[in-house]
Motif scaffolding. Structure first.
Motif, PDB file in Angstrom:
ATOM      1  N   TRP A  20     -28.885 158.561 109.566  1.00  0.00           N
ATOM      2  CA  TRP A  20     -28.144 158.420 110.774  1.00  0.00           C
ATOM      3  C   TRP A  20     -28.923 157.050 111.462  1.00  0.00           C
ATOM      4  CZ3 TRP A  20     -29.303 158.178 116.215  1.00  0.00           C
ATOM      5  CH2 TRP A  20     -28.125 158.105 116.935  1.00  0.00           C
ATOM      6  N   LEU A 326     -43.091 145.064 117.888  1.00  0.00           N
ATOM      7  CA  LEU A 326     -43.053 146.589 117.144  1.00  0.00           C
ATOM      8  C   LEU A 326     -43.854 146.501 115.882  1.00  0.00           C
ATOM      9  CD1 LEU A 326     -39.149 147.543 117.668  1.00  0.00           C
ATOM     10  CD2 LEU A 326     -41.132 148.219 118.958  1.00  0.00           C
ATOM     11  N   TYR A 329     -41.659 150.586 112.888  1.00  0.00           N
ATOM     12  CA  TYR A 329     -40.732 151.035 113.583  1.00  0.00           C
ATOM     13  C   TYR A 329     -39.469 150.919 112.642  1.00  0.00           C
ATOM     14  CZ  TYR A 329     -42.663 152.018 118.256  1.00  0.00           C
ATOM     15  OH  TYR A 329     -43.373 152.680 119.380  1.00  0.00           O
ATOM     16  N   VAL A 331     -35.237 149.986 113.414  1.00  0.00           N
ATOM     17  CA  VAL A 331     -34.438 149.754 114.473  1.00  0.00           C
ATOM     18  C   VAL A 331     -33.110 149.634 113.535  1.00  0.00           C
ATOM     19  CG1 VAL A 331     -33.815 147.813 115.971  1.00  0.00           C
ATOM     20  CG2 VAL A 331     -36.004 148.320 115.727  1.00  0.00           C
ATOM     21  N   LEU A 338     -27.218 153.271 118.320  1.00  0.00           N
ATOM     22  CA  LEU A 338     -28.549 152.587 118.134  1.00  0.00           C
ATOM     23  C   LEU A 338     -29.716 153.603 118.129  1.00  0.00           C
ATOM     24  CD1 LEU A 338     -30.297 149.969 118.351  1.00  0.00           C
ATOM     25  CD2 LEU A 338     -29.890 150.313 120.934  1.00  0.00           C
ATOM     26  N   LEU A 339     -30.481 153.372 116.944  1.00  0.00           N
ATOM     27  CA  LEU A 339     -31.513 154.130 116.856  1.00  0.00           C
ATOM     28  C   LEU A 339     -32.791 153.232 116.891  1.00  0.00           C
ATOM     29  CD1 LEU A 339     -33.149 156.946 115.888  1.00  0.00           C
ATOM     30  CD2 LEU A 339     -32.960 156.241 113.743  1.00  0.00           C
ATOM     31  N   ILE A 340     -33.990 153.484 117.660  1.00  0.00           N
ATOM     32  CA  ILE A 340     -35.173 152.946 117.826  1.00  0.00           C
ATOM     33  C   ILE A 340     -36.227 154.048 117.563  1.00  0.00           C
ATOM     34  CG2 ILE A 340     -36.798 151.311 118.898  1.00  0.00           C
ATOM     35  CD1 ILE A 340     -34.292 150.332 120.463  1.00  0.00           C
ATOM     36  N   CYS A 341     -36.929 154.167 116.443  1.00  0.00           N
ATOM     37  CA  CYS A 341     -37.943 155.202 116.521  1.00  0.00           C
ATOM     38  C   CYS A 341     -39.218 154.512 115.466  1.00  0.00           C
ATOM     39  CB  CYS A 341     -37.262 156.402 115.899  1.00  0.00           C
ATOM     40  SG  CYS A 341     -37.168 156.597 114.230  1.00  0.00           S
ATOM     41  N   ARG A 342     -40.196 155.335 115.720  1.00  0.00           N
ATOM     42  CA  ARG A 342     -41.380 155.100 114.864  1.00  0.00           C
ATOM     43  C   ARG A 342     -41.013 155.601 113.324  1.00  0.00           C
ATOM     44  NH1 ARG A 342     -45.689 156.948 119.182  1.00  0.00           N
ATOM     45  NH2 ARG A 342     -44.089 158.430 119.459  1.00  0.00           N
ATOM     46  N   SER A 345     -41.926 159.029 112.311  1.00  0.00           N
ATOM     47  CA  SER A 345     -41.249 160.117 113.153  1.00  0.00           C
ATOM     48  C   SER A 345     -39.749 160.218 112.258  1.00  0.00           C
ATOM     49  CB  SER A 345     -40.733 159.617 114.431  1.00  0.00           C
ATOM     50  OG  SER A 345     -42.014 159.453 115.566  1.00  0.00           O
ATOM     51  N   ASN A 351     -32.970 165.885 114.044  1.00  0.00           N
ATOM     52  CA  ASN A 351     -33.147 166.582 115.323  1.00  0.00           C
ATOM     53  C   ASN A 351     -32.495 165.823 116.296  1.00  0.00           C
ATOM     54  OD1 ASN A 351     -34.478 168.722 113.812  1.00  0.00           O
ATOM     55  ND2 ASN A 351     -36.446 167.748 114.582  1.00  0.00           N
ATOM     56  N   TYR A 352     -32.645 164.510 116.328  1.00  0.00           N
ATOM     57  CA  TYR A 352     -32.048 163.590 117.206  1.00  0.00           C
ATOM     58  C   TYR A 352     -30.508 163.501 116.948  1.00  0.00           C
ATOM     59  CZ  TYR A 352     -36.838 161.502 117.197  1.00  0.00           C
ATOM     60  OH  TYR A 352     -38.129 161.309 117.329  1.00  0.00           O
ATOM     61  N   ASP A 355     -29.131 166.490 118.584  1.00  0.00           N
ATOM     62  CA  ASP A 355     -29.254 166.384 120.008  1.00  0.00           C
ATOM     63  C   ASP A 355     -27.970 165.462 120.606  1.00  0.00           C
ATOM     64  OD1 ASP A 355     -31.338 168.025 120.027  1.00  0.00           O
ATOM     65  OD2 ASP A 355     -32.737 166.383 120.465  1.00  0.00           O
TER      66      ASP A 355
ATOM     67  N   VAL B 322     -30.792 156.356 120.599  1.00  0.00           N
ATOM     68  CA  VAL B 322     -31.872 157.460 120.372  1.00  0.00           C
ATOM     69  C   VAL B 322     -33.031 156.297 120.431  1.00  0.00           C
ATOM     70  CG1 VAL B 322     -33.141 158.905 119.041  1.00  0.00           C
ATOM     71  CG2 VAL B 322     -30.477 159.135 119.530  1.00  0.00           C
ATOM     72  N   GLU B 324     -37.279 156.302 120.580  1.00  0.00           N
ATOM     73  CA  GLU B 324     -38.359 157.141 120.349  1.00  0.00           C
ATOM     74  C   GLU B 324     -39.723 156.166 120.345  1.00  0.00           C
ATOM     75  OE1 GLU B 324     -41.484 159.248 117.867  1.00  0.00           O
ATOM     76  OE2 GLU B 324     -40.497 157.454 117.620  1.00  0.00           O
TER      77      GLU B 324
END
Lengths: 365, 365
Positions: A20, A326, A329, A331, A338-342, A345, A351-352, A355, B322, B324
């Motif tokens: 996702w 960054l 990460y 992106v 839109l997803l931005i995460c390490r 992670s 889980n996101y 949520d 999302v 993070e």
């Protein structure tokens, strides 16, 4: 051995929420071209098997909501070749359904079962191993799985331990008897596995005769086997779908590995080394995609990065992105999310997604 | 003093590229509601001045490409009240054009000149100061600017130093004579300015009689003044735009501060304290917007943050995000562009925009 007895079952019911927002409930991973090859995973899976299995002997098992998408990606299939599960279940009911369906039309069939969303780069080697496997299982009850020679102590895969002593029934082949199936190990254990030379990754690709898997299902999952056996006269007729819709929800939610393979005495593994990955996570995508000089994986045109390293960026066509500052990460800008995460992670993405679904609704996941 | 002599010139020709991708060439900052008040900056500017100036005496100076947008945001204006510059120039030609245009119809006019894209929260105080200023400049050649009492040693603004000795001509008012205009100071200098009590921020809001500014333009920018004076019989007629299109490109590209205010002997400042900010940067937006418990400024619905602090997030309606693992970043997803950068890098955004334009084309900026 005649090619008309070769069948393939492609399992395409997953939702791939770990990717996702690139994958969504309405467009899961098997329908995506995550690696930019120009073909979706399911299309590549289909084309890879075509030299070994006649097109009319290829079945896809999926959820009802994906039937149209399957037929769009595989227009060579007739609608009756796409079997639909009324509810989501693990691999054992899926495989049992397909096996009883095939047995009803060809009791001499030999079957390959393959996931629809894996990467294989060495197609010729794969096809050669499948042909060898089909010959090995023909006319007997042997169950075979394809193991992958591990290239690293991966903790995200299950492992298969083999008996390295040569056995009479596998003489002259690279096929070994399976000693144990293992769950995903921790890193220490995975290192031991890899060093031992006795362990292979479990690819989830199976080969057996239809008689062999029916025998195994009757032995180890007798309730489930009885349910599907009762539909013998329904398979291939208008009453097939109502029959399946009626019995499927009460089938045990269990994997074929746990329900059958671990319990059968007659299980073999053929070690393959054909460039396989399940591309199950963004991390494995990162490994398999082309990294630029800053170790970035830029899956789109029109992306500018500044002081950015080790980062995956994917945006829609016709859009521009500027990414600054960054390191390591992820992106992903896709459709309405839109997803931005390490990258580290990524195991939290499920889980996101939960949520997001809970807070904002089904339309985003 | 009659209200019919009060005029306002709203300067709305800027492109605000520091707010890219929220602002774009085709929709610059003055047309945005960056703070989420429900009104664009230009609309707020217009409504703030309406109690002081009759609607038919309000002019907007902008670029030809924004004329339609101005009329959409200010439907009370007739098209003839929107003056268009054929090329982008600094504030002196813009103000000269408007002043000669006003003088042609009302030589007794008194004028307020105001930027279109600033924030003012204390409207009543602002209006009171403007009325006081209009009375102070009526029938004379005094040039007045509004200074803002500095609340911090801001390095992004110009400062005005005042003569704190009471002067006969300002007796009984809070108006001081201007000693010097200064460029943007460094932090050390800014601290000295603020502590001295003699320095105010230059708001870019001016008040004068039309005769006063024409006199000053003739004295300090005589070439420019002569060009606009030559159009006396064209203003308000069908030949006004062709006349302006012909002379405007050769006008000097100079600010009113540098070209006139710094050189005039008769310049005054009225200190205001009406909640002013130029909202010139994402940093100033961050200061003025509501921060949540993690010091994030979330300008959209449907945003989930995890382990994220000090970050601005803006996404389109109907989208989910999302985010993070970011600290002190800027995430702006708008139309066909996505920007992710550290807040401390915001001064580089103009460069990124130039790079995007060069690499990918005008349609993205």
């Amino acid at each position: 051995m005649t090619i008309q007895n070769n069948y393939c079952v492609i399992m395409a019911g997953g939702i791939g929420s770990r990717f996702w927002p690139l994958s969504k409930n309405r467009k899961p991973k098997q329908f995506l071209d995550i690696l930019g090859t120009g073909k979706s995973f399911i299309r590549s899976t289909f084309e890879r098997i075509l030299p070994v299995v006649p097109v009319e002997n290829i079945l896809v098992v999926t959820s009802a909501q994906y039937k149209e998408q399957v037929l769009e990606h595989l227009p060579e299939l007739k609608p009756g070749q796409v079997l639909t599960e009324p509810v989501r279940r693990n691999t054992a009911p899926c495989i049992a359904y397909a096996a009883y369906r095939i047995a009803a039309v060809n009791p001499n069939a030999n079957m390959i079962v393959a996931p629809s969303d894996h990467l294989i780069t060495g197609e010729a080697e794969f096809q050669s191993i499948v042909r060898e496997g089909l010959a090995f299982v023909e006319g007997n009850n042997r169950l075979m799985t394809i193991g992958i020679k591990p290239s690293r102590p991966e903790t995200g895969y299950g492992y298969i331990q083999v008996d390295t002593a040569p056995l009479p029934e596998t003489a002259g082949t690279a096929i070994c008897k399976v000693k144990t199936f293992t769950e995903k190990p921790d890193l220490e254990m995975a290192k031991v596995f890899v060093e031992s030379g006795e362990f292979f990754w479990n690819s989830g690709i199976f080969i057996w005769s239809v008689g062999g898997i029916l025998h195994a299902l009757e032995s180890h999952l007798p309730e489930m086997a009885a349910r599907f056996a009762a539909g013998h006269s329904d398979y291939g007729t208008a009453s097939e779908q109502p029959f399946i819709d009626a019995i499927y929800p009460s089938c045990e939610n269990i994997s074929i590995d746990y329900g059958v393979m671990e319990k059968s005495p007659d299980v073999y593994v053929r070690c393959g080394d054909f460039g396989w990955s399940d591309i199950g996570t963004w991390g494995s995508l990162y490994q398999h995609a082309e990294q630029n000089e800053e170790r970035n994986v830029i899956g789109s045109e029109n992306v500018l990065t500044y002081d950015t390293r080790g980062t995956i960026v994917r945006i829609p066509k016709g859009k521009v992105a500027v990414v600054e500052g960054l390191e390591d990460y992820l992106v992903v800008d896709e459709d309405n999310a839109l997803l931005i995460c390490r990258r580290e992670s990524e195991q939290n993405i499920r889980n996101y997604v939960e949520d997001v679904k809970y807070r904002f609704g089904e339309e985003f996941v």
